[in-house]
Design an enzyme around this catalytic site. Structure first.
Site, short mmCIF file in Angstrom:
data_model
loop_
_atom_site.label_atom_id
_atom_site.label_comp_id
_atom_site.label_asym_id
_atom_site.label_seq_id
_atom_site.Cartn_x
_atom_site.Cartn_y
_atom_site.Cartn_z
N TYR A 194 2.45 1.23 -3.34
CA TYR A 194 1.36 0.25 -3.34
C TYR A 194 0.12 0.82 -4.06
O TYR A 194 -0.48 0.16 -4.91
CB TYR A 194 1.01 -0.13 -1.90
CG TYR A 194 -0.25 -0.94 -1.78
CD1 TYR A 194 -0.28 -2.28 -2.16
CD2 TYR A 194 -1.43 -0.37 -1.30
CE1 TYR A 194 -1.45 -3.03 -2.07
CE2 TYR A 194 -2.60 -1.10 -1.20
CZ TYR A 194 -2.61 -2.43 -1.59
OH TYR A 194 -3.76 -3.16 -1.50
N LYS B 101 9.86 25.95 5.45
CA LYS B 101 10.20 24.67 6.08
C LYS B 101 10.67 24.98 7.50
O LYS B 101 11.13 26.09 7.77
CB LYS B 101 11.36 24.00 5.31
CG LYS B 101 11.46 22.53 5.53
CD LYS B 101 10.59 21.76 4.56
CE LYS B 101 10.67 20.28 4.77
NZ LYS B 101 9.85 19.54 3.82
N GLY C 217 10.00 0.11 -4.11
CA GLY C 217 9.32 0.54 -2.88
C GLY C 217 7.82 0.49 -3.03
O GLY C 217 7.23 1.28 -3.79
N VAL C 218 7.19 -0.49 -2.36
CA VAL C 218 5.73 -0.58 -2.43
C VAL C 218 5.15 -0.39 -1.02
O VAL C 218 4.41 -1.21 -0.51
CB VAL C 218 5.24 -1.88 -3.11
CG1 VAL C 218 5.29 -1.73 -4.62
CG2 VAL C 218 6.06 -3.10 -2.68
N GLY C 219 5.57 0.72 -0.41
CA GLY C 219 5.00 1.12 0.88
C GLY C 219 3.68 1.83 0.60
O GLY C 219 2.82 1.29 -0.10
N HIS C 220 3.54 3.03 1.07
CA HIS C 220 2.28 3.75 0.86
C HIS C 220 2.07 4.13 -0.60
O HIS C 220 1.17 3.63 -1.27
CB HIS C 220 2.24 4.99 1.75
CG HIS C 220 2.01 4.67 3.18
ND1 HIS C 220 3.04 4.40 4.05
CD2 HIS C 220 0.88 4.55 3.90
CE1 HIS C 220 2.54 4.13 5.24
NE2 HIS C 220 1.23 4.21 5.18
N VAL C 221 2.91 5.02 -1.10
CA VAL C 221 2.71 5.55 -2.46
C VAL C 221 2.85 4.43 -3.50
O VAL C 221 2.01 4.29 -4.39
CB VAL C 221 3.73 6.69 -2.76
CG1 VAL C 221 3.58 7.18 -4.19
CG2 VAL C 221 3.54 7.84 -1.79
#
Ligand code: NAD
Length: 369
Positions: free
Chosen positions: A186, A80, A180-184
């Site tokens: 949704y 990282k 949470g229905v952002g990228h992942v």
């Protein structure tokens, strides 16, 4: 912070401090373990209050990447990088190109990409100086948005959990609450809807909730009510630390399985509390490894279909981890750590055998370095 003491505690191989006066770059790259292959991990940019805080973060995150890659069956190690700075204010081309030159100096021993505080454009700048940057747009040879692949992995991980709890992998009529229905979130909702699940969704962006209501017939839920929904599955796809003393008491589900990172506020304590409540928890770094599997594919020449297929292997990985947890009567988080450590130990033993060009043949025959 005593650097060697901390490195010793987490068992890190190498820590690189990068400084460039002209661009203002101050970065730390941590290489935790390269038993399985070159260290891969994103670059985080954050206004750390102190150098100690930055060092602590990079050591913790790089170690996490070793476990994530090992559990995902990838031939990659854990690394990282952190850049100390304010992502709103301190970004510029020269800073990221300077960072790219330091990455290049490691000659492929560390491979990086986006993380919190960095975005595709920053990585495009870094990539001007080194090929060891992944996750850039498809148009310049990268793999693009990883979230459909992450969601695919979560969907298959969910199936493994359902099989363990309900003796059926079917999602038909399963009640699933998605936070949470952002990228992942949704894309996950899309896969689940297609298979007949009943969805309850929340998001602080109302338009994202509306999209799921219209497209998938989902029921909209207020953000603070999502923990109280009478659903069989809770899928966290937003923030970290949402499983804590308060929410564990409220949850009615039998399974927690979602894409968010660092879901448990306290890995050990809340892992054990969930086990006592007989809630099956899918360890986050295992179930959300699709994004990592996706970028790792870039190293071999990227094919989206192949990455999608590989993310489905999260199903069998989770089944093995659930089995270890049951046999040993331990939380699934502890079982996944053991699963990853076992693979690391086995491969470490294997690579003791001397063969000509060993690093290529054993560690990276599929890769181009
Ligand atoms: P995103 O930002 O696109 O989606 C997150 C959504 O959560 C947003 O729509 C946001 O409005 C919503 N949200 C934030 N706070 C909320 C709250 N309190 N209640 C309800 N909703 C809230 O991010 P993403 O790419 O979908 O990633 C989601 C999670 O998965 C993150 O934790 C991320 O680190 C993790 N993850 C993502 C990937 C990937 O491929 N994108 C891979 C691995 C892990």
């Amino acid at each position: 912070m005593k650097t060697f003491t901390s490195m010793h505690e987490y068992n890190h191989e190498e820590v690189i401090f990068c400084q460039d006066r002209d661009s203002g770059l101050r970065a730390i790259i941590a290489i935790h373990d390269t038993t399985l292959g070159p260290a891969l991990g994103g670059t985080r940019m954050w206004p750390y209050k102190s150098e100690d805080e930055a060092l602590e973060d990079v050591l913790r995150l790089s170690r996490g990447m070793t476990y994530k890659s090992a559990a995902a069956g990838l031939n990659l190690g854990g690394g990282k990088a952190v850049i100390i700075g304010d992502p709103q204010r301190d970004k510029n081309e020269i800073l990221f190109r300077a960072f790219g030159r330091f990455v290049h100096g490691l000659n492929g021993r560390f491979i990086t990409g986006e993380d919190v505080g960095t975005e595709v454009n920053d990585m495009v700048w870094a990539k001007m100086e080194t090929p060891w940057v992944l996750g850039v747009p498809e148009i310049i040879g990268g793999s693009g948005d990883p979230s459909p692949i992450t969601a695919r992995g979560v969907y298959f991980g969910l199936k493994a959990c359902c099989e363990a709890v309900f003796d059926s992998a079917s999602m038909r009529n399963r009640k699933i609450a998605i936070q949470g229905v952002g990228h992942v979130g949704y894309y996950l909702a899309g896969f689940l809807h297609k298979e007949g699940a009943k969805l309850f969704v929340t998001d602080i962006h109302k338009d994202r909730v509306r999209r799921c209501v219209e497209e998938f017939g989902a029921t909209a839920v207020d953000s603070d009510k999502i923990y109280d929904v009478d659903a069989e599955i809770f899928a966290p796809c937003a923030l970290g630390a949402i499983i804590n003393d308060e929410t564990v008491q409220r949850l009615k589900c039998k399974i927690i399985a979602g894409g968010a990172n660092n879901q448990l506020a306290d890995e050990i304590k809340h892992g054990r509390m969930l086990m006592e409540k007989k809630i099956l928890y899918a360890p986050d770094y295992v179930i959300n490894a699709g994004g990592l599997i996706n970028v790792a594919n870039e190293l071999e020449g990227y094919h989206r279909e192949k990455a999608l297929k590989e993310a489905e292997s999260i199903y069998s990985t989770l089944k093995k981890i659930i089995e270890i947890a049951r046999q040993e009567n331990i939380p699934t988080g502890e079982a996944s750590n053991r699963f990853a450590e076992h693979r690391l130990e086995q491969v470490a033993k294997l690579i003791r055998m001397h063969v000509i060009s060993m690093p290529r043949q054993i560690r990276g025959e599929r890769y181009a370095w």
